[in-house]
Design a protein around this motif. Structure first.
Motif, PDB file in Angstrom:
ATOM      1  N   ARG A 261       1.011  -1.176   0.035  1.00 55.28           N
ATOM      2  CA  ARG A 261       0.030  -0.173   0.017  1.00 55.28           C
ATOM      3  C   ARG A 261       0.735   1.215  -0.022  1.00 55.28           C
ATOM      4  NH1 ARG A 261      -5.464  -1.007   1.038  1.00 55.28           N
ATOM      5  NH2 ARG A 261      -6.080  -3.046   1.532  1.00 55.28           N
ATOM      6  N   LEU A 262       1.897   1.142   0.736  1.00 60.52           N
ATOM      7  CA  LEU A 262       2.849   2.241   0.714  1.00 60.52           C
ATOM      8  C   LEU A 262       3.361   2.683  -0.553  1.00 60.52           C
ATOM      9  CD1 LEU A 262       4.638   2.468   4.383  1.00 60.52           C
ATOM     10  CD2 LEU A 262       2.849   4.285   3.401  1.00 60.52           C
ATOM     11  N   ALA A 263       3.906   1.387  -1.227  1.00 58.32           N
ATOM     12  CA  ALA A 263       4.539   1.410  -2.467  1.00 58.32           C
ATOM     13  C   ALA A 263       3.759   2.269  -3.565  1.00 58.32           C
ATOM     14  CB  ALA A 263       4.974   0.085  -2.956  1.00 58.32           C
ATOM     15  N   ARG A 264       2.381   1.985  -3.443  1.00 61.20           N
ATOM     16  CA  ARG A 264       1.469   2.428  -4.566  1.00 61.20           C
ATOM     17  C   ARG A 264       1.194   3.740  -4.166  1.00 61.20           C
ATOM     18  NH1 ARG A 264      -1.273  -2.758  -3.889  1.00 61.20           N
ATOM     19  NH2 ARG A 264      -2.593  -2.020  -2.191  1.00 61.20           N
ATOM     20  N   VAL A 265       0.878   4.325  -3.027  1.00 60.62           N
ATOM     21  CA  VAL A 265       0.777   5.651  -2.909  1.00 60.62           C
ATOM     22  C   VAL A 265       1.752   6.674  -2.817  1.00 60.62           C
ATOM     23  CG1 VAL A 265       1.143   5.770  -0.138  1.00 60.62           C
ATOM     24  CG2 VAL A 265      -0.742   6.896  -1.168  1.00 60.62           C
ATOM     25  N   LEU A 266       3.078   5.904  -2.561  1.00 55.82           N
ATOM     26  CA  LEU A 266       4.381   6.615  -2.793  1.00 55.82           C
ATOM     27  C   LEU A 266       4.812   6.406  -4.314  1.00 55.82           C
ATOM     28  CD1 LEU A 266       6.116   6.202   0.621  1.00 55.82           C
ATOM     29  CD2 LEU A 266       4.843   8.201  -0.246  1.00 55.82           C
ATOM     30  N   GLN A 267       4.477   5.648  -4.841  1.00 50.01           N
ATOM     31  CA  GLN A 267       4.768   5.282  -6.414  1.00 50.01           C
ATOM     32  C   GLN A 267       6.197   5.043  -6.307  1.00 50.01           C
ATOM     33  OE1 GLN A 267       3.133   9.022  -8.196  1.00 50.01           O
ATOM     34  NE2 GLN A 267       2.194   7.682  -9.620  1.00 50.01           N
ATOM     35  N   SER A 268       6.400   4.001  -5.218  1.00 47.76           N
ATOM     36  CA  SER A 268       8.062   3.771  -5.170  1.00 47.76           C
ATOM     37  C   SER A 268       7.869   1.943  -5.541  1.00 47.76           C
ATOM     38  CB  SER A 268       8.449   3.840  -3.937  1.00 47.76           C
ATOM     39  OG  SER A 268       7.753   3.144  -2.975  1.00 47.76           O
ATOM     40  N   GLU A 269       8.963   1.632  -5.872  1.00 50.00           N
ATOM     41  CA  GLU A 269       9.378  -0.140  -6.007  1.00 50.00           C
ATOM     42  C   GLU A 269       9.348  -0.696  -4.832  1.00 50.00           C
ATOM     43  OE1 GLU A 269       9.306  -1.760  -8.764  1.00 50.00           O
ATOM     44  OE2 GLU A 269       8.778   0.175 -10.020  1.00 50.00           O
ATOM     45  N   THR A 270       8.627  -1.841  -4.793  1.00 49.36           N
ATOM     46  CA  THR A 270       8.806  -2.571  -3.558  1.00 49.36           C
ATOM     47  C   THR A 270      10.137  -3.262  -3.623  1.00 49.36           C
ATOM     48  OG1 THR A 270       7.650  -4.472  -4.585  1.00 49.36           O
ATOM     49  CG2 THR A 270       6.242  -3.001  -3.341  1.00 49.36           C
ATOM     50  N   VAL A 271      10.719  -3.539  -2.305  1.00 52.09           N
ATOM     51  CA  VAL A 271      11.826  -4.239  -2.213  1.00 52.09           C
ATOM     52  C   VAL A 271      11.611  -5.635  -1.714  1.00 52.09           C
ATOM     53  CG1 VAL A 271      14.192  -4.386  -1.097  1.00 52.09           C
ATOM     54  CG2 VAL A 271      13.092  -2.224  -1.577  1.00 52.09           C
ATOM     55  N   ASN A 272      12.309  -6.590  -2.486  1.00 49.20           N
ATOM     56  CA  ASN A 272      11.752  -8.369  -2.232  1.00 49.20           C
ATOM     57  C   ASN A 272      13.133  -8.770  -2.317  1.00 49.20           C
ATOM     58  OD1 ASN A 272       8.781  -8.124  -1.861  1.00 49.20           O
ATOM     59  ND2 ASN A 272       9.040  -7.555  -4.183  1.00 49.20           N
ATOM     60  N   LEU A 273      13.722  -9.106  -1.070  1.00 46.58           N
ATOM     61  CA  LEU A 273      15.038  -9.548  -0.770  1.00 46.58           C
ATOM     62  C   LEU A 273      14.765 -11.184  -0.374  1.00 46.58           C
ATOM     63  CD1 LEU A 273      17.079  -6.594   0.699  1.00 46.58           C
ATOM     64  CD2 LEU A 273      16.845  -7.316  -1.555  1.00 46.58           C
ATOM     65  N   PRO A 274      15.726 -12.148  -0.544  1.00 45.32           N
ATOM     66  CA  PRO A 274      15.574 -13.429   0.090  1.00 45.32           C
ATOM     67  C   PRO A 274      15.714 -13.286   1.497  1.00 45.32           C
ATOM     68  CG  PRO A 274      17.705 -12.971  -1.066  1.00 45.32           C
ATOM     69  CD  PRO A 274      16.737 -12.006  -1.460  1.00 45.32           C
ATOM     70  N   LEU A 275      14.943 -14.068   2.088  1.00 47.06           N
ATOM     71  CA  LEU A 275      15.125 -14.276   3.540  1.00 47.06           C
ATOM     72  C   LEU A 275      16.396 -14.755   3.872  1.00 47.06           C
ATOM     73  CD1 LEU A 275      13.605 -13.818   6.461  1.00 47.06           C
ATOM     74  CD2 LEU A 275      12.686 -16.154   6.188  1.00 47.06           C
ATOM     75  N   PRO A 276      17.244 -14.121   4.859  1.00 48.64           N
ATOM     76  CA  PRO A 276      18.648 -14.600   5.343  1.00 48.64           C
ATOM     77  C   PRO A 276      18.303 -16.061   5.975  1.00 48.64           C
ATOM     78  CG  PRO A 276      18.300 -12.414   5.819  1.00 48.64           C
ATOM     79  CD  PRO A 276      17.044 -12.813   5.093  1.00 48.64           C
ATOM     80  N   ALA A 277      19.042 -16.902   5.663  1.00 47.88           N
ATOM     81  CA  ALA A 277      19.275 -18.417   6.441  1.00 47.88           C
ATOM     82  C   ALA A 277      19.302 -18.046   8.035  1.00 47.88           C
ATOM     83  CB  ALA A 277      20.291 -19.184   6.032  1.00 47.88           C
ATOM     84  N   ALA A 278      18.543 -18.766   8.952  1.00 47.21           N
ATOM     85  CA  ALA A 278      18.880 -18.683  10.194  1.00 47.21           C
ATOM     86  C   ALA A 278      20.009 -19.523  10.663  1.00 47.21           C
ATOM     87  CB  ALA A 278      17.405 -19.578  10.767  1.00 47.21           C
ATOM     88  N   PRO A 279      20.718 -19.158  11.898  1.00 49.95           N
ATOM     89  CA  PRO A 279      21.622 -19.733  12.170  1.00 49.95           C
ATOM     90  C   PRO A 279      21.439 -21.515  12.482  1.00 49.95           C
ATOM     91  CG  PRO A 279      21.406 -18.242  13.445  1.00 49.95           C
ATOM     92  CD  PRO A 279      20.409 -18.070  12.636  1.00 49.95           C
ATOM     93  N   PRO A 280      22.185 -22.160  11.908  1.00 49.76           N
ATOM     94  CA  PRO A 280      22.107 -23.707  11.852  1.00 49.76           C
ATOM     95  C   PRO A 280      21.860 -24.274  13.241  1.00 49.76           C
ATOM     96  CG  PRO A 280      24.148 -23.320  11.062  1.00 49.76           C
ATOM     97  CD  PRO A 280      23.533 -22.094  11.242  1.00 49.76           C
ATOM     98  N   LEU A 281      21.163 -25.247  13.699  1.00 48.26           N
ATOM     99  CA  LEU A 281      21.123 -25.939  14.780  1.00 48.26           C
ATOM    100  C   LEU A 281      21.909 -27.026  14.620  1.00 48.26           C
ATOM    101  CD1 LEU A 281      17.496 -25.691  16.210  1.00 48.26           C
ATOM    102  CD2 LEU A 281      19.372 -24.177  16.670  1.00 48.26           C
ATOM    103  N   ALA A 282      22.705 -27.616  15.497  1.00 41.76           N
ATOM    104  CA  ALA A 282      23.526 -28.899  15.446  1.00 41.76           C
ATOM    105  C   ALA A 282      22.653 -30.148  15.529  1.00 41.76           C
ATOM    106  CB  ALA A 282      24.537 -29.130  16.775  1.00 41.76           C
ATOM    107  N   GLU A 283      23.177 -30.992  14.395  1.00 48.56           N
ATOM    108  CA  GLU A 283      22.175 -32.440  14.264  1.00 48.56           C
ATOM    109  C   GLU A 283      22.282 -33.166  15.525  1.00 48.56           C
ATOM    110  OE1 GLU A 283      20.543 -33.320  11.743  1.00 48.56           O
ATOM    111  OE2 GLU A 283      21.025 -31.117  10.670  1.00 48.56           O
ATOM    112  N   PRO A 284      21.133 -33.949  15.826  1.00 46.84           N
ATOM    113  CA  PRO A 284      21.083 -34.582  17.112  1.00 46.84           C
ATOM    114  C   PRO A 284      22.126 -35.764  17.019  1.00 46.84           C
ATOM    115  CG  PRO A 284      18.814 -34.226  15.894  1.00 46.84           C
ATOM    116  CD  PRO A 284      19.833 -33.497  15.054  1.00 46.84           C
ATOM    117  N   ARG A 285      22.480 -36.455  16.129  1.00 47.76           N
ATOM    118  CA  ARG A 285      23.386 -37.308  15.797  1.00 47.76           C
ATOM    119  C   ARG A 285      24.982 -36.916  16.553  1.00 47.76           C
ATOM    120  NH1 ARG A 285      22.635 -36.196  10.487  1.00 47.76           N
ATOM    121  NH2 ARG A 285      24.447 -35.277   9.435  1.00 47.76           N
TER     122      ARG A 285
END
Length: 336
Positions: free
Chosen positions: A31-55
């Motif tokens: 909605r903000l992009a439409r009213v301000l006539q600006s491009e939306t920013v769509n970046l990939p979601l950064p990976a979460a820090p991995p958890l050690a494997e159970p094994r």
């Protein structure tokens, strides 16, 4: 009135029908992009820090055995029933949580056995050795449950499903379950086997699984911090002064004020306020539970780290609205 302004005014102000937090943020950004006539920013979601494997983090438990003849001699205090349970087909494939429950019940029963008078001193000494070894390994059994249980791993890994904008079900139950597991941990430290053996571990895990609040909270903190960062990047090229000088567009400003009240205050801010409440209630219990475990650093970032990022990005976004309010006569007010 400009066509795009008229179209925006006609959009239903109720918001996302599923009342989902990340959908509300996405809708607000668009909605903000439409009213301000600006491009939306769509970046990939950064990976979460991995958890050690159970094994890689599961600790072995000692395989202690008592002769069958001695097992029969322990009938007087009920140890034979527990030994039979462990040697059953189900007992051999116990999950980490059921294994912990068994170990606690065995310690409690064995402690009571050792308080009896024994004619067979050799058996008494053998039971005393088993008791000491079980005491030394019980922390491993507890950590195995914390680090490898499937229900807990699902909560710690998170799910791609955000919490609702409004109040959620299961918050109290999740808090109670985490508190019970923390109490269990304390009972083990105190070697209070009677109290520890009475904690229904499976019930606590079932509550966490049923509501999945922790898994959704983790994802909600992560995605909201990311979406707010995208929104701030989108607004970086839109200075408040450019919307008001040399001549303000009253229709555009009216719609901005409407978006601020209907979408930012009523939905986005309410959502972040609720996330803050959930984080403050649940994270201290989770942090205490996993302190000094291999998963603690990753969990710190997944919960507390993303929470701080969300607050930082939210503060920057509020600052943009404050600057706009100073530059233009919008008379915006921020609810708390």
């Amino acid at each position: 009135m400009k066509v795009w302004l008229l179209a925006l005014l006609l959009i239903n102000l109720i918001g996302c029908s599923d009342n989902n937090g990340d959908k509300a943020l996405q809708d607000y950004q668009q909605r903000l992009a439409r009213v301000l006539q600006s491009e939306t920013v769509n970046l990939p979601l950064p990976a979460a820090p991995p958890l050690a494997e159970p094994r890689d983090i599961k600790q072995p438990l000692p395989d202690l055995r008592i002769d069958l003849t001695d097992t029969l001699a322990t009938r007087r205090c009920g140890l034979d029933t527990l030994i039979g349970e462990r040697n059953s087909s189900l007992g051999r494939v116990y999950s980490a949580s059921k294994q912990l429950s068994y170990e606690l019940r065995f310690l409690n029963q064995l402690q009571q056995c050792l308080n009896l008078s024994w004619d067979n001193t050799a058996l008494q000494q053998q039971l005393q050795q088993v008791y000491q070894q079980k005491q030394l390994s019980i922390t491993n059994a507890f950590n195995n449950m914390l680090l490898t249980d499937d229900t807990l791993r699902k909560e710690l890994l998170g799910v791609r499903n955000s919490l609702a904008v409004t109040e959620i079900a299961g918050l109290s139950e999740t808090w109670q379950a985490l508190r019970a597991l923390n109490q269990l941990q304390q009972f083990i430290v105190e070697q209070n086997w009677q109290a520890a053996s009475q904690v229904d571990i499976e019930q606590q895990l079932q509550q966490l699984y049923r509501y999945n609040v922790l898994g959704r909270l983790q994802h909600s903190l992560r995605i909201s911090a990311h979406q707010l960062a995208q929104l701030n990047q989108q607004l970086a090229g839109v200075t408040p002064v450019s919307l008001c000088q040399p001549q303000p567009d009253k229709q555009q400003l009216d719609i901005l004020a409407n978006i601020f009240a209907k979408y930012f205050i009523a939905q986005v801010q309410q959502y972040t306020v609720n996330l803050e409440k959930y984080q403050q209630q649940l994270w201290p219990l989770l942090e205490e539970l996993y302190r000094d475990t291999p998963l603690q650093p990753a969990l710190q970032q997944r919960f507390a780290g993303n929470y701080q990022l969300m607050r930082t990005e939210l503060g920057q976004h509020v600052s943009w609205w404050q600057q706009l309010n100073r530059q233009c006569p919008l008379q915006l007010t921020r609810q708390h």
